[in-house]
Design a protein around this motif. Structure first.
Motif, PDB file in Angstrom:
ATOM      1  N   GLU A 111       0.832  -1.000  -0.171  1.00  0.00           N
ATOM      2  CA  GLU A 111      -0.408   0.186  -0.084  1.00  0.00           C
ATOM      3  C   GLU A 111       0.904   1.119   0.205  1.00  0.00           C
ATOM      4  O   GLU A 111       0.816   2.640  -0.698  1.00  0.00           O
ATOM      5  N   GLU A 112       2.012   1.872   0.900  1.00  0.00           N
ATOM      6  CA  GLU A 112       3.663   2.767   0.824  1.00  0.00           C
ATOM      7  C   GLU A 112       3.647   2.492  -0.750  1.00  0.00           C
ATOM      8  O   GLU A 112       3.386   4.022  -0.987  1.00  0.00           O
ATOM      9  N   LEU A 114       2.077   2.298  -3.661  1.00  0.00           N
ATOM     10  CA  LEU A 114       1.157   2.209  -4.370  1.00  0.00           C
ATOM     11  C   LEU A 114       0.778   3.794  -3.946  1.00  0.00           C
ATOM     12  O   LEU A 114       1.189   4.346  -5.329  1.00  0.00           O
ATOM     13  N   GLU A 115       0.456   4.123  -2.848  1.00  0.00           N
ATOM     14  CA  GLU A 115       0.301   5.822  -2.922  1.00  0.00           C
ATOM     15  C   GLU A 115       1.620   6.596  -3.117  1.00  0.00           C
ATOM     16  O   GLU A 115       1.529   7.938  -3.930  1.00  0.00           O
ATOM     17  N   ALA A 116       3.164   6.441  -2.937  1.00  0.00           N
ATOM     18  CA  ALA A 116       4.256   6.506  -3.473  1.00  0.00           C
ATOM     19  C   ALA A 116       3.870   6.672  -4.673  1.00  0.00           C
ATOM     20  O   ALA A 116       4.512   8.020  -5.549  1.00  0.00           O
ATOM     21  N   ILE A 118       1.544   6.960  -6.935  1.00  0.00           N
ATOM     22  CA  ILE A 118       0.113   7.515  -6.824  1.00  0.00           C
ATOM     23  C   ILE A 118       0.556   8.672  -7.278  1.00  0.00           C
ATOM     24  O   ILE A 118       0.266  10.199  -7.832  1.00  0.00           O
ATOM     25  N   HIS A 119       1.670   9.530  -6.064  1.00  0.00           N
ATOM     26  CA  HIS A 119       1.505  10.555  -5.572  1.00  0.00           C
ATOM     27  C   HIS A 119       3.119  10.797  -6.566  1.00  0.00           C
ATOM     28  O   HIS A 119       2.395  11.752  -7.420  1.00  0.00           O
ATOM     29  N   ASP A 145     -10.387  11.462  -9.099  1.00  0.00           N
ATOM     30  CA  ASP A 145     -10.160  10.593  -7.935  1.00  0.00           C
ATOM     31  C   ASP A 145     -10.495  11.975  -7.095  1.00  0.00           C
ATOM     32  O   ASP A 145     -11.212  11.632  -6.413  1.00  0.00           O
ATOM     33  N   TYR A 151      -9.376  11.606  -2.912  1.00  0.00           N
ATOM     34  CA  TYR A 151      -7.855  12.885  -2.655  1.00  0.00           C
ATOM     35  C   TYR A 151      -8.183  13.573  -2.969  1.00  0.00           C
ATOM     36  O   TYR A 151      -9.968  14.026  -3.396  1.00  0.00           O
ATOM     37  N   ASP A 155      -3.672  16.630  -1.082  1.00  0.00           N
ATOM     38  CA  ASP A 155      -3.005  16.006  -0.052  1.00  0.00           C
ATOM     39  C   ASP A 155      -2.088  15.613  -1.254  1.00  0.00           C
ATOM     40  O   ASP A 155      -0.778  14.659  -0.776  1.00  0.00           O
ATOM     41  N   PHE A 156      -0.796  16.261  -2.335  1.00  0.00           N
ATOM     42  CA  PHE A 156      -0.276  16.255  -3.175  1.00  0.00           C
ATOM     43  C   PHE A 156       0.604  17.071  -2.928  1.00  0.00           C
ATOM     44  O   PHE A 156       2.222  17.372  -3.725  1.00  0.00           O
TER      45      PHE A 156
END
Length: 157
Positions: A111-112, A114-116, A118-119, A145, A151, A155-156
């Motif tokens: 998950e980490e 994936l989030e990295a 996506i960012h 999204d 999001y 968030d970014f």
């Protein structure tokens, strides 16, 4: 030359970078509707889930989740690239494929991870200096999204 072996994982989630041969080209944005149509067609033939996507003038970053019974992301990219190329040729502006022959892929591990990624995808237009805020780049699934409440643009930051 290294002997690179692609992941064969069924139902995996993958990050991709797909580029044009000419890194000064703006063909992807100049013909964004052809690219969108190529992706939509491929989705009807070989479904996959788009987790994140951004199109820049000369390259694409995308994160896909494949169906549980499938591991063939290469065929999907081949379909997108060949349809886009065929449609481009019809415009009489290109005779040869604009794409680099290969693409870069990374299997998402957590998950980490994936989030990295996506960012990274959503922040890429800012990184390259095209805009100062991700909300100003129109060729990104971040807007989808944000609309869905997944999001917020903040968030970014």
């Amino acid at each position: 030359m290294p002997n690179y072996i692609r992941s064969k994982r069924y139902g995996g989630t993958f990050f991709f970078t797909v580029t044009l041969k000419d890194r000064q080209s703006t063909a992807l944005l100049d013909h964004i509707e052809l690219l969108r149509e190529s992706v939509r067609f491929t989705l009807t033939q070989k479904p996959f889930q788009i987790i994140a996507w951004v199109v820049l003038p000369d390259h694409i970053h995308a994160i896909w989740k494949l169906p549980e019974s499938d591991n063939d992301f290469s065929l999907r990219w081949q379909m997108i690239k060949s349809r886009f190329t065929r449609k481009l040729r019809e415009t009489k502006k290109y005779n040869l494929s604009p794409w680099q022959n290969r693409f870069w892929e990374h299997e998402i591990q957590s998950e980490e991870d994936l989030e990295a990624h996506i960012h990274y995808v959503y922040f890429n237009p800012v990184k390259h200096g095209y805009v100062t805020s991700i909300q100003d780049w129109p060729y990104s699934s971040v807007h989808r999204d944000v609309k869905r409440g997944v999001y917020c643009y903040q968030d970014f930051l």
